[in-house]
Scaffold this active site. Structure first.
Site, PDB file in Angstrom:
ATOM      1  CD  GLU A 174      -3.229  -1.039   1.926  1.00 61.48           C
ATOM      2  OE1 GLU A 174      -3.293  -0.165   2.807  1.00 61.48           O
ATOM      3  OE2 GLU A 174      -4.163  -1.832   1.692  1.00 61.48           O
ATOM      4  CD  GLU A 297      -3.761  -5.989   2.924  1.00 65.95           C
ATOM      5  OE1 GLU A 297      -4.660  -5.266   3.400  1.00 65.95           O
ATOM      6  OE2 GLU A 297      -2.546  -5.770   3.064  1.00 65.95           O
TER       7      GLU A 297
HETATM    8  O1  AHR Z   1      -5.470  -5.891   6.807  1.00 64.81           O
HETATM    9  C1  AHR Z   1      -5.430  -4.721   7.544  1.00 64.81           C
HETATM   10  C2  AHR Z   1      -4.725  -3.590   6.811  1.00 64.81           C
HETATM   11  O2  AHR Z   1      -5.476  -3.215   5.705  1.00 64.81           O
HETATM   12  C3  AHR Z   1      -3.376  -3.890   6.221  1.00 64.81           C
HETATM   13  O3  AHR Z   1      -2.361  -3.780   7.147  1.00 64.81           O
HETATM   14  C4  AHR Z   1      -3.236  -2.864   5.164  1.00 64.81           C
HETATM   15  O4  AHR Z   1      -2.416  -3.288   4.104  1.00 64.81           O
HETATM   16  C5  AHR Z   1      -4.670  -2.585   4.733  1.00 64.81           C
HETATM   17  O5  AHR Z   1      -4.954  -1.248   4.704  1.00 64.81           O
END
Ligand code: AHR
Length: 493
Positions: A174, A297
């Site tokens: 990110e 994610e």
């Molecule tokens: O999964 C929780 C968080 O969500 C992670 O650390 C991040 O990459 C995303 O914003």
């Protein structure tokens, strides 16, 4: 109206990469500490510090790949703090997640051990945000160099003679947000630079994953593909299913309305549009589809359970989560030409987990059971499916009431997964099995519930659990199925 589905068993659409059934474990809340790592001196039975009950439950899922150490944590993580004797490891503050002390007891050796015990591929995310090129380069050397070198010698001093095999390596996380608030042009250049020094030692070949877009930031994908495409093997995408607003209130995991049910499912289906549009951009720069879209994610994100640390992201998990998971898997299957990996967030005690723990107790969530039921699709051949199904609606947006996917495994056995996303109506469904050339006998498993917030607790761990499913008849090439409301079904040959 009934739902009409045709499965063309003689039309193959590609292979469902088993890595789409991947997981993600971050140093966040009680995921690593308590959830996985209890330490060798814990009264909780463990294998070199990793709790046995969680290990046994996870082994059953045939986890193909596990991402670590974050997440946002990855861009604050300095791997050298997490090796050597535990008592000498640096204690630091986990500034992203709850401001708690991170004692670094779970580091590279412990993570690699976990992957060995689970028989899964490690996927390690390196630090671009606050780490140096040298630090990242040395981590790869430490893990994978076989021979005489400062890092390899250090690894041996720390008890590991042989290098590990490491394939999946992420260059930051990110970077548009917690990983450094960068613009895509800047990150693309940094990506090119950092990945240069993430070396392939011996016959170890890294599959390098660039940090990709947040949700529908199509420009990010465009710039990354244009400026750094030839230097990457995978490009990530993050999208969470949040029924409410990220900042104003995401919605409760347990206490939600019928409207929120619909909104959640509608937002889960949005993954299809996201993958379609990001893939279309990737196709322009990579028409051979060499570069994988890595959805590393995904999952539901609700308000934390009342009374728990807001920085720990602990949430309960209901039959609604099970349906969100099933819908995602069907979407990933459909895009198996581009989606090479997906990692649900997260493994234990954080967001849409498959396992929850409380002290020495452990429960499997409804999402766990979907992973378990769907593991037969791993590395199977996706079959062509035509579906003419009823639609549900939230506000102006329609989405399918019934979602379906079919595959044939390595032994030639067919598996059909279905879900009915309706809260209150069964889905009468007819499936024509074409192109098989032989009769088949199917057996069924169902995960369903009567209440929309049905979930497992430490007192009632099996409230939502798979059961045999007999609600179908098979006559020649036609299957007639009555899918109960809020259900996920697997029919297997
Ligand atoms: O999964 C929780 C968080 O969500 C992670 O650390 C991040 O990459 C995303 O914003």
């Amino acid at each position: 109206m009934s739902n009409k589905i045709v499965i063309n068993e003689d039309i193959h659409k590609g292979m469902i990469n088993k890595n789409i059934y991947g997981h993600f474990s971050e140093h966040l809340g009680r995921c690593i500490y308590e959830g996985i790592w209890v330490g060798e001196d814990s009264p909780i039975p463990n294998t070199k510090g990793i709790r046995n009950d969680v290990l046994e439950a996870l082994k059953q899922l045939h986890i193909p790949v596990l991402r670590w150490p974050g997440g946002c944590f990855a861009d604050e993580y300095h791997w050298k703090d997490g090796i050597g004797p535990h008592e000498n490891r640096k204690r630091m503050v986990n500034t992203h997640w709850g401001g708690v002390v991170e004692n670094n007891h779970f580091g590279t050796h412990e993570f690699m051990l976990l992957c060995e015990l689970l028989d899964c591929e490690p996927y390690i995310c390196g630090n671009v945000g606050s780490g140096t090129v040298q630090e990242m380069s040395e981590w790869v050397e430490y893990m994978t160099f076989d021979g005489e070198s400062p890092m390899a010698n250090w690894r041996k001093e720390n008890g590991r003679t042989e290098p590990w095999r490491l394939k999946y390596f992420g260059i930051g996380n990110e970077s548009w947000g917690c990983g450094g608030n960068m613009r895509p042009e800047y990150y693309a250049d940094l990506y090119r630079r950092y990945q240069t020094f993430a070396r392939n030692y011996g016959d170890n070949r890294l599959y390098k994953i660039a940090g990709g877009a947040n949700i529908d930031d199509y420009r990010w994908t465009e710039v990354l593909m244009k400026q750094a495409g030839p230097f990457m093997d995978g490009l990530s995408l993050h999208y969470y299913t949040i029924p409410g607003d990220f900042w104003e209130g995401k919605g409760s995991a347990l206490d939600f309305s019928d409207d929120e049910w619909l909104m959640t499912l509608q937002k889960a289906y949005f993954m299809d549009e996201l993958i379609t549009r990001h893939s279309a951009i990737m196709d322009q720069y990579d028409p051979e589809k060499r570069i994988g879209l890595i959805v590393d994610e995904w999952g539901t994100w609700f308000d934390v359970e009342p009374g728990t640390n807001p920085g720990f992201l602990y949430q309960q998990n209901t039959i609604r989560d099970a349906l969100v998971a099933a819908v995602h898997f069907h979407i990933f299957h459909q895009h198996c030409d581009r989606v090479q990996m997906a990692n649900i967030a997260q493994l234990v005690n954080v967001l849409q987990s498959v396992i929850l723990t409380e002290g020495e107790k452990m429960i499997k969530t409804p999402t766990y059971h979907v992973f378990d039921m769907f593991k037969v699709h791993q590395d199977a051949t996706l079959l062509d499916v035509k579906a003419d199904v009823e639609q549900l609606q939230h506000n102006d947006t329609k989405f399918p009431k019934v979602s379906v996917s079919a595959s044939k495994d390595k032994n030639g056995k067919m598996h059909i997964s279905l879900c009915n996303t309706s809260l209150d109506e069964p889905a009468e469904t007819t499936i024509s099995l074409r192109g098989a050339g032989h009769e088949r006998t199917l057996s069924g498993t169902i995960l369903a519930a009567r209440e929309k917030n049905a979930h497992n607790t430490f007192e009632q761990p099996d409230k939502v659990a798979p059961a045999p499913f007999t609600g179908f008849t098979s006559i020649g090439e036609t299957l007639k199925i009555s899918l109960p409301p809020m259900s996920v079904v697997m029919l297997s040959e």
